[in-house]
Design a protein around this motif. Structure first.
Motif: not given
Length: 392
Positions: A18-27, A92-94, A248-252
């Motif tokens: 809803l707020i634009g953090v996620s850009n893919f789906e999973f089950d 914005l970086v996130t 590694e993914v969440f480092g920045l």
């Protein structure tokens, strides 16, 4: 009966979209991770809207000071400008990083979900941590909404968009850190399960070494324990790999959020001093505003502590695993060669590949660094207060 933990995880999942953090789906049921067209389109639309609105309505943050403090000196303004600026940049970086590392994020989600599906008791063990995190996150966001609405009642309509965008950034950061927290919580819970299983293997190995049964039973039990130990070693390696992938993914994002936490703590200490010194009336704050802000600070920093403590607990569980493996020296001689080799291989694995939690390879997160940061926070807060006393 409603499974609250599952319900909370679904809420976090849909709120992220809803707020634009996620850009893919999973089950959750099948472990399938995929990039659906409508999800990609919505994420592009909502993120583009956010950047366009920020470009169109970039409000001078100095003027925003008067939304919360009617009377503010220059030092107050500089402190809040830096704190708010870091929060905006971090948000914005996130968002940008989620697109830059979309494939890595999907791979991380796939590994975590598969781990979750392979260990059904994981949900039960982590239920309390999930619910506590959800409660503090909801209360923090709710109080921030109330404070924002209170501020909107004291300013011109031209400021509404700017205030809303700042709240949007806070929501993005809170949700992103919650996702990080949940993954670390699942890793910690799985470590707890591994330590219980490892303890059982070690206790039975001790018994076999001291009171060996008949030759056939002895060999069968040793082979069975060796298989169990190899499974534990395999899962531990997967957990550590996920932890490394997570950092590694969440480092920045982690670096920006940690900086924001630090600046927020220093700013809160200084502004609290200012209110106590001058009185909330002199700062043109209302008693209701003081109560709401105090409550928000309590839940916000409690949430910050949850994020830190869960990482420290993972390190604790890993240390417990190392101590358990050292108990193999207490075995009496005569165990099966394969079982001995399995213990030795596992011990070499965790010794040569120690678990470390770091932020973009700049500094580690552990108890020592946390205490150092807390001491630095106290020192810089005192510097600000001394500067205020000398110049204002």
């Amino acid at each position: 009966m409603v499974d609250l933990a599952s319900w909370v995880l679904r809420v976090v999942y849909f709120y992220g979209h809803l707020i634009g953090v996620s850009n893919f789906e999973f089950d959750w049921r099948t472990g399938r991770v995929f990039a659906a067209k409508w999800t990609t389109f919505y994420a592009i639309a909502i993120n583009s809207t956010m950047f366009i609105l920020y470009s169109y309505h970039w409000i001078g943050i100095t003027n925003m000071m008067n939304l919360f403090f009617g009377k503010a000196n220059k030092l107050h303004e500089y402190v809040v400008i830096i704190m708010t600026g870091i929060k905006i940049v971090a948000g914005l970086v996130t968002v940008l990083n989620r697109w830059r590392q979309r494939c890595q994020m999907m791979d991380l989600a796939r590994n975590v979900i598969q781990l979750f599906l392979n260990c059904p008791q994981l949900k039960k063990i982590s239920r309390l941590g999930v619910l506590v995190k959800f409660f503090t996150g909801v209360v923090t966001d709710f109080l921030q909404v109330i404070i924002t609405l209170d501020a909107l009642g004291r300013v011109d309509p031209q400021y509404y968009l700017g205030i809303s965008l700042q709240y949007w950034m806070s929501a993005i950061l809170n949700l992103a850190t919650s996702q990080h927290y949940l993954i670390v919580l699942f890793i910690r819970s799985h470590y707890q399960i591994l330590n219980v299983e490892l303890r059982q293997v070690i206790e039975e190995s001790k018994e076999l070494s001291r009171n060996p049964p008949g030759q056939g039973v002895f060999m069968t039990r040793c082979c069975f324990l060796a298989d169990q130990l190899e499974d534990i070693a395999k899962i531990q390696s997967q957990l550590q790999s996920i932890m490394n992938q997570l950092e590694e993914v969440f480092g920045l994002q982690g670096m920006m959020v940690q900086s924001g936490y630090y600046m927020s703590m220093v700013a809160t200490a200084y502004l609290t001093y200012s209110v106590l010194r001058n009185g909330y009336e002199a700062m043109q704050m209302t008693f209701r505003g003081v109560i709401l802000t105090s409550a928000w600070c309590f839940f916000y920093y409690f949430d910050v502590m949850l994020n830190l403590v869960v990482m420290l607990f993972v390190l604790d569980e890993h240390k417990k695993l190392l101590l358990l493996l050292e108990e193999r020296t207490l075995f009496a001689p005569g165990l099966d060669v394969r079982l001995e080799q399995s213990f030795e291989s596992f011990q070499l694995q965790v010794t040569h590949n120690p678990l470390k939690i770091d932020v973009v390879k700049m500094y580690e997160i552990n108890r020592s660094s946390s205490m150092s940061m807390f001491a630095s926070f106290i020192m810089h807060s005192i510097y600000l207060i001394q500067y205020d006393l000398e110049n204002f």
